[in-house]
Design a protein around this motif. Structure first.
Motif, PDB file in Angstrom:
ATOM      1  N   GLN A 167       1.747   6.790   7.515  1.00  0.00           N
ATOM      2  CA  GLN A 167       1.355   5.998   6.596  1.00  0.00           C
ATOM      3  C   GLN A 167       1.338   4.352   6.925  1.00  0.00           C
ATOM      4  N   ARG A 168       0.523   3.664   6.315  1.00  0.00           N
ATOM      5  CA  ARG A 168       0.251   2.377   6.789  1.00  0.00           C
ATOM      6  C   ARG A 168      -0.693   2.201   7.995  1.00  0.00           C
ATOM      7  N   PHE A 169      -1.146   3.405   8.498  1.00  0.00           N
ATOM      8  CA  PHE A 169      -1.991   3.488   9.562  1.00  0.00           C
ATOM      9  C   PHE A 169      -3.455   4.421   9.182  1.00  0.00           C
ATOM     10  N   LEU A 174      -1.554  -4.295   4.265  1.00  0.00           N
ATOM     11  CA  LEU A 174      -2.087  -2.998   3.504  1.00  0.00           C
ATOM     12  C   LEU A 174      -1.521  -1.844   3.930  1.00  0.00           C
ATOM     13  N   TRP A 175      -1.394  -0.872   2.882  1.00  0.00           N
ATOM     14  CA  TRP A 175      -0.737   0.373   3.263  1.00  0.00           C
ATOM     15  C   TRP A 175      -1.985   1.415   2.719  1.00  0.00           C
ATOM     16  N   PRO A 195      -0.422  -2.135  -1.849  1.00  0.00           N
ATOM     17  CA  PRO A 195       0.618  -1.369  -2.574  1.00  0.00           C
ATOM     18  C   PRO A 195       0.747  -1.792  -3.678  1.00  0.00           C
ATOM     19  N   PRO A 196       1.632  -0.980  -4.601  1.00  0.00           N
ATOM     20  CA  PRO A 196       2.142  -1.492  -5.844  1.00  0.00           C
ATOM     21  C   PRO A 196       2.983  -2.398  -5.702  1.00  0.00           C
ATOM     22  N   GLY A 197       2.793  -3.269  -6.802  1.00  0.00           N
ATOM     23  CA  GLY A 197       4.029  -4.651  -6.628  1.00  0.00           C
ATOM     24  C   GLY A 197       3.154  -5.751  -5.670  1.00  0.00           C
ATOM     25  N   GLU A 218      -0.316   0.575  -9.100  1.00  0.00           N
ATOM     26  CA  GLU A 218      -0.789   1.417  -8.400  1.00  0.00           C
ATOM     27  C   GLU A 218      -1.402   0.572  -7.348  1.00  0.00           C
ATOM     28  N   PHE A 219      -1.860   1.726  -6.157  1.00  0.00           N
ATOM     29  CA  PHE A 219      -2.705   1.111  -4.930  1.00  0.00           C
ATOM     30  C   PHE A 219      -4.043   0.571  -5.417  1.00  0.00           C
ATOM     31  N   LYS A 220      -4.497  -0.265  -4.805  1.00  0.00           N
ATOM     32  CA  LYS A 220      -5.937  -0.866  -5.196  1.00  0.00           C
ATOM     33  C   LYS A 220      -6.597  -1.356  -3.948  1.00  0.00           C
ATOM     34  N   PRO A 221      -7.748  -1.244  -3.897  1.00  0.00           N
ATOM     35  CA  PRO A 221      -8.407  -2.060  -2.632  1.00  0.00           C
ATOM     36  C   PRO A 221      -8.187  -3.636  -2.826  1.00  0.00           C
ATOM     37  N   ALA A 222      -8.019  -4.150  -1.669  1.00  0.00           N
ATOM     38  CA  ALA A 222      -7.661  -5.448  -1.573  1.00  0.00           C
ATOM     39  C   ALA A 222      -8.569  -6.479  -2.402  1.00  0.00           C
ATOM     40  N   ALA A 223      -9.900  -6.126  -2.332  1.00  0.00           N
ATOM     41  CA  ALA A 223     -10.992  -6.919  -3.243  1.00  0.00           C
ATOM     42  C   ALA A 223     -10.605  -6.757  -4.482  1.00  0.00           C
ATOM     43  N   ALA A 224      -9.869  -5.966  -5.051  1.00  0.00           N
ATOM     44  CA  ALA A 224      -9.699  -5.698  -6.513  1.00  0.00           C
ATOM     45  C   ALA A 224      -8.286  -6.183  -7.000  1.00  0.00           C
ATOM     46  N   ALA A 225      -7.425  -6.539  -5.888  1.00  0.00           N
ATOM     47  CA  ALA A 225      -6.134  -6.745  -6.168  1.00  0.00           C
ATOM     48  C   ALA A 225      -5.699  -8.074  -5.826  1.00  0.00           C
TER      49      ALA A 225
END
Length: 105
Positions: free
Chosen positions: A6-8, A39-40, A55-57, A76-83
């Motif tokens: 995870q994270r990779f 990012l995760w 990541p969430p939060g 929830e997890f989201k793509p960076a462009a949408a977060a």
């Protein structure tokens, strides 16, 4: 065979060598790439950079991932462009602390 941690993400889906859980921040071979900018991945086994998510939060804005502020949340997890922002908790609710992102082995 072991999954990419995870994270990779691992080009080809698996690490080139066995993953060393006692050194989780070290890359283990040439195919293992750490997700950028805090990012995760949702779980182990990612094979592309597109699986690196906010990541969430947390929020990701201008290439920087930071926790949501008190009174905000992201569930929830989201793509960076949408977060780029977190949601407001609403009247009478607060988010007094932060919670760790689930880590899967």
């Amino acid at each position: 065979t072991s999954k990419c941690p995870q994270r990779f993400y691992c080009l080809g889906g698996q690490p080139a060598v066995a993953w060393n859980a006692s050194a989780p921040d070290a890359t283990q071979g040439t195919t293992v790439v750490r997700c950028p900018d805090g990012l995760w991945t949702e779980r182990p086994g990612a094979s592309t950079a597109a699986q690196c998510l906010t990541p969430p939060g947390h929020r990701t804005f201008n290439g920087s991932t930071t926790p949501c502020l008190n009174g905000e949340f992201r569930a929830e997890f989201k793509p960076a462009a949408a977060a780029a922002s977190c949601s407001t908790c609403g009247d009478g609710f607060s988010s007094a602390g932060t919670e760790q992102v689930a880590v899967y082995d």
